[in-house]
Design a protein around this motif. Sequence first.
Motif, mmCIF file in Angstrom:
data_model
loop_
_atom_site.group_PDB
_atom_site.id
_atom_site.type_symbol
_atom_site.label_atom_id
_atom_site.label_comp_id
_atom_site.label_asym_id
_atom_site.label_seq_id
_atom_site.Cartn_x
_atom_site.Cartn_y
_atom_site.Cartn_z
ATOM 1 N N PRO A 160 0.946 -1.117 -0.180
ATOM 2 C CA PRO A 160 0.161 -0.182 0.009
ATOM 3 C C PRO A 160 0.974 1.121 -0.017
ATOM 4 O O PRO A 160 0.094 2.321 -0.874
ATOM 5 C CB PRO A 160 -0.802 -0.251 1.176
ATOM 6 N N VAL A 161 1.990 1.696 0.666
ATOM 7 C CA VAL A 161 3.440 2.108 0.594
ATOM 8 C C VAL A 161 3.273 3.170 -0.935
ATOM 9 O O VAL A 161 3.324 3.606 -1.115
ATOM 10 C CB VAL A 161 4.367 2.370 1.733
ATOM 11 N N TRP A 162 3.696 1.995 -1.281
ATOM 12 C CA TRP A 162 4.034 1.709 -3.047
ATOM 13 C C TRP A 162 2.717 2.275 -3.689
ATOM 14 O O TRP A 162 3.293 3.458 -4.796
ATOM 15 C CB TRP A 162 5.033 0.375 -3.534
ATOM 16 N N GLN A 163 1.809 2.230 -2.960
ATOM 17 C CA GLN A 163 1.228 2.476 -4.210
ATOM 18 C C GLN A 163 0.396 4.193 -4.169
ATOM 19 O O GLN A 163 0.112 4.841 -4.841
ATOM 20 C CB GLN A 163 -0.305 1.721 -3.706
ATOM 21 N N PHE A 164 0.372 4.172 -2.468
ATOM 22 C CA PHE A 164 0.572 5.773 -2.146
ATOM 23 C C PHE A 164 1.495 7.102 -3.017
ATOM 24 O O PHE A 164 0.996 7.698 -3.220
ATOM 25 C CB PHE A 164 0.359 6.055 -0.272
ATOM 26 N N PHE A 165 2.705 6.307 -3.269
ATOM 27 C CA PHE A 165 3.655 7.040 -3.953
ATOM 28 C C PHE A 165 3.159 7.066 -5.376
ATOM 29 O O PHE A 165 3.693 8.234 -5.402
ATOM 30 C CB PHE A 165 5.022 6.572 -2.240
ATOM 31 N N SER A 166 2.614 6.051 -5.301
ATOM 32 C CA SER A 166 3.298 5.998 -7.238
ATOM 33 C C SER A 166 2.361 7.080 -7.487
ATOM 34 O O SER A 166 2.154 7.552 -8.372
ATOM 35 C CB SER A 166 3.279 4.719 -7.714
ATOM 36 N N THR A 167 1.282 6.958 -6.642
ATOM 37 C CA THR A 167 -0.110 7.667 -7.599
ATOM 38 C C THR A 167 -0.222 9.351 -6.676
ATOM 39 O O THR A 167 -0.556 10.143 -7.773
ATOM 40 C CB THR A 167 -1.551 6.991 -6.149
ATOM 41 N N ALA A 168 0.478 9.381 -5.508
ATOM 42 C CA ALA A 168 0.319 11.065 -4.896
ATOM 43 C C ALA A 168 1.737 11.849 -5.300
ATOM 44 O O ALA A 168 1.519 13.225 -6.454
ATOM 45 C CB ALA A 168 1.106 11.169 -3.201
ATOM 46 N N LEU A 169 2.414 10.767 -5.946
ATOM 47 C CA LEU A 169 3.601 11.755 -6.481
ATOM 48 C C LEU A 169 4.067 11.157 -8.455
ATOM 49 O O LEU A 169 4.363 11.908 -8.922
ATOM 50 C CB LEU A 169 5.151 11.645 -6.404
ATOM 51 N N GLU A 170 2.844 11.060 -9.084
ATOM 52 C CA GLU A 170 2.376 10.807 -10.237
ATOM 53 C C GLU A 170 3.740 9.836 -10.851
ATOM 54 O O GLU A 170 4.301 10.490 -12.279
ATOM 55 C CB GLU A 170 1.934 11.211 -10.543
ATOM 56 N N LEU A 171 3.928 8.306 -9.945
ATOM 57 C CA LEU A 171 5.394 7.434 -10.543
ATOM 58 C C LEU A 171 4.550 6.335 -11.133
ATOM 59 O O LEU A 171 4.255 5.603 -10.228
ATOM 60 C CB LEU A 171 6.463 7.710 -9.244
ATOM 61 N N PRO A 172 5.443 5.763 -12.280
ATOM 62 C CA PRO A 172 5.504 4.739 -12.361
ATOM 63 C C PRO A 172 5.493 3.664 -10.215
ATOM 64 O O PRO A 172 6.522 3.815 -10.270
ATOM 65 C CB PRO A 172 6.109 3.996 -13.459
ATOM 66 N N VAL A 173 5.402 2.685 -10.493
ATOM 67 C CA VAL A 173 5.261 1.399 -9.563
ATOM 68 C C VAL A 173 6.707 1.057 -9.350
ATOM 69 O O VAL A 173 6.729 1.212 -8.311
ATOM 70 C CB VAL A 173 4.333 0.479 -9.299
ATOM 71 N N PRO A 174 7.319 0.812 -10.385
ATOM 72 C CA PRO A 174 8.604 0.401 -10.311
ATOM 73 C C PRO A 174 9.238 0.684 -9.841
ATOM 74 O O PRO A 174 10.410 0.716 -9.659
ATOM 75 C CB PRO A 174 8.722 -0.424 -11.941
ATOM 76 N N THR A 175 9.363 2.750 -10.252
ATOM 77 C CA THR A 175 9.941 3.707 -9.699
ATOM 78 C C THR A 175 9.581 3.546 -7.827
ATOM 79 O O THR A 175 11.130 4.026 -7.418
ATOM 80 C CB THR A 175 9.681 4.413 -10.395
ATOM 81 N N VAL A 176 9.035 3.773 -7.894
ATOM 82 C CA VAL A 176 8.482 3.482 -5.883
ATOM 83 C C VAL A 176 9.843 2.819 -5.222
ATOM 84 O O VAL A 176 9.625 2.547 -4.872
ATOM 85 C CB VAL A 176 7.610 3.925 -6.061
ATOM 86 N N LEU A 241 4.631 -12.131 -4.915
ATOM 87 C CA LEU A 241 4.450 -11.993 -6.152
ATOM 88 C C LEU A 241 4.234 -10.581 -6.864
ATOM 89 O O LEU A 241 4.933 -10.169 -8.171
ATOM 90 C CB LEU A 241 2.774 -11.614 -6.402
ATOM 91 N N ALA A 242 4.808 -8.990 -5.960
ATOM 92 C CA ALA A 242 4.796 -7.952 -6.748
ATOM 93 C C ALA A 242 6.163 -7.797 -7.211
ATOM 94 O O ALA A 242 6.464 -6.394 -7.700
ATOM 95 C CB ALA A 242 4.457 -6.704 -5.238
ATOM 96 N N LEU A 243 7.532 -8.489 -5.828
ATOM 97 C CA LEU A 243 8.374 -8.108 -6.723
ATOM 98 C C LEU A 243 8.733 -9.087 -7.215
ATOM 99 O O LEU A 243 10.116 -8.413 -8.051
ATOM 100 C CB LEU A 243 9.223 -7.940 -4.764
ATOM 101 N N GLY A 244 8.902 -10.248 -7.284
ATOM 102 C CA GLY A 244 9.370 -11.099 -8.036
ATOM 103 C C GLY A 244 8.986 -11.378 -8.721
ATOM 104 O O GLY A 244 10.077 -11.574 -10.327
ATOM 105 N N LEU A 245 7.242 -11.717 -9.939
ATOM 106 C CA LEU A 245 6.689 -11.602 -10.314
ATOM 107 C C LEU A 245 6.144 -10.348 -10.999
ATOM 108 O O LEU A 245 5.683 -10.757 -12.234
ATOM 109 C CB LEU A 245 5.656 -12.726 -10.605
ATOM 110 N N ASP A 246 6.179 -9.444 -10.527
ATOM 111 C CA ASP A 246 6.030 -8.135 -11.408
ATOM 112 C C ASP A 246 4.555 -7.776 -11.450
ATOM 113 O O ASP A 246 3.649 -7.669 -12.589
ATOM 114 C CB ASP A 246 6.691 -7.823 -12.175
ATOM 115 N N VAL A 247 3.550 -8.683 -10.487
ATOM 116 C CA VAL A 247 2.259 -8.532 -10.721
ATOM 117 C C VAL A 247 1.718 -7.524 -10.099
ATOM 118 O O VAL A 247 2.225 -7.084 -8.687
ATOM 119 C CB VAL A 247 1.578 -10.025 -10.093
#
Length: 426
Positions: A160-176, A241-247
Amino acid sequence: MGLVILLVMAAGVAAMLTRRIPTAFALVLLAVAIAVVAGAPLTGKGSVLLTVLQEGAPTLAATMIAVLLGSWLGKLLDETGIAGTLVRKIIEFGGDRPTVVALGVLGVSALVGTVTGSAPAAMLAGIIGIPAMIAVGIPKVTAAGTILMGIAVGIPFELPVWQFFSTALELPVPTVRGFMIKLFPFALVAAVLFVLVESRRRGVEHAWAFRPATAKPLSRRAKLGDAPWYALITPLVPLVLALGLDVPIIPSLLAGVLYALVTTTRPGGMNKRLLRTLYGGFEVAAPPIALFIAIGILLAAVKLPGAVEALEPLVKAVSPQNTVLFVLVFTLLVPLCLYRGPLNVFGLGAGIAGVLIAAGIYPATAVLGLATSYNQVFGVADPTSTQTVWSAQYAGVTPQQVMLRTLPYVWAVALGGFCVTAATYL
């Protein structure tokens, strides 16, 4: 106009610090005030009602869903006994070796911290872990701090923290995700050092110094309630799933929920447990969701053209561009993220981050480095954060005592994050 907006922000900080107004409500009022001062009309495009309130409120919708799923998974970890079993196994392994027990509880806290943050994570690891640590000689402040430092180790992998910074800062999740992985070693080293140093230098408190009714981790009854061994990897499922398989984040969290449910529940009881834990997850997630609605509204306000135009020259004048000054200045400003201060990213800090990006003062990736580094401090040492208050009170100490012991370590984590930010993005 820029000076007036800064004064409005200062008034908002004062309202939050004195707790005259709850943080979420204060942020909404602050956003409306900023929009009015910036010259936004009441209705229409770029207005208070449409752009700030209507469009701003759902800005962080993906984050809200991720928080809800994380809270749901946290309730499952609690009800199914997965979290309690992990802690009990660590205590059994550590025996009467205080440092081993503390390091083990630290590891469980980190694992739980990847699933859900704040007070739920502290309770999952601390209800059994804190009394057990104190019972083998770990000082009370260190026991509370160990839970918090462990959660901080898990924060870089909290979806959820990844998602927060991704949305709030308008950055792709992989960058976060990429920066969070760089931040993780600093959090891990600081947490291990905290346990090794603080458990020794503060002396020994005997087992009888604190033994509440809940401190019976090795009872026969508790052992009979252990979750199956294959269910204990539940916290790792969404992470792998999220880190290893990019789900994507939301499907990863849903997979964790389903895995916990299937591995711990008989078919006949699934429906009841499914609904019961979901409703419990809503209760846990309600406060952060309200806060994220308010943050979305604040972000919409500070990104209004009038606000950006007014604040840009002022913020640019005080924002260091030299990499050494960047690290030095923002390191000295670390205390401003405590006590719901202006650099708390789950408060006014989100608005400041939006200004820094909208005005082009720093690239969004550099603001990500600042915000996530400050978040490592807030998540552990802020005496007003729910996890700090709960851990301290459960251990029988004050949040201020925990802050004084943990702050040097998380301050060093923030310094490490700033150095990486300056070297990588400036």
